[in-house]
Design a protein around this motif. Structure first.
Motif: not given
Length: 106
Positions: A16-34
């Motif tokens: 799951l962590k690997a899939a989340r990292e692969a789907n992240k766009g440039p400058g995105e964080s894994s949590g909700p944006s603040q």
């Protein structure tokens, strides 16, 4: 009936962590944006600014007219002042948001 052994949860978590990292766009964080607003939220904020300043101007003008006995005079004057102040606030908020967006792009 035979029961199967439960899958290894550690490997599932790693996948799951690997899939989340692969789907992240440039400058995105894994949590909700603040500190960011959606387009709908930003538009709602701007419309609320204009409406509240207009209503505040109308209310203040009505109160002055009521006590001064000059029925629509101050209500109209403060309505236009409130609308102008609302537009001014919208311009300030939009400029601030635009500068913030430009800083994020750099």
């Amino acid at each position: 009936m035979t029961e199967k052994e439960p899958p290894n949860l550690g490997s599932l978590d790693a996948k799951l962590k690997a899939a989340r990292e692969a789907n992240k766009g440039p400058g995105e964080s894994s949590g909700p944006s603040q500190g960011t607003e959606s387009g709908l939220g930003f538009g709602s904020r701007l419309s609320v600014e204009i409406i509240t300043s207009l209503l505040a101007g109308l209310g203040l003008g009505w109160v002055i007219d009521h006590y001064a006995g000059t029925q629509p005079l101050f209500m109209l004057v403060f309505m236009f002042l409130g609308m102008g102040l609302g537009v001014y606030h919208v311009m300030l908020i939009s400029r601030r948001q635009q500068e913030e967006d430009e800083r994020k792009e750099q």
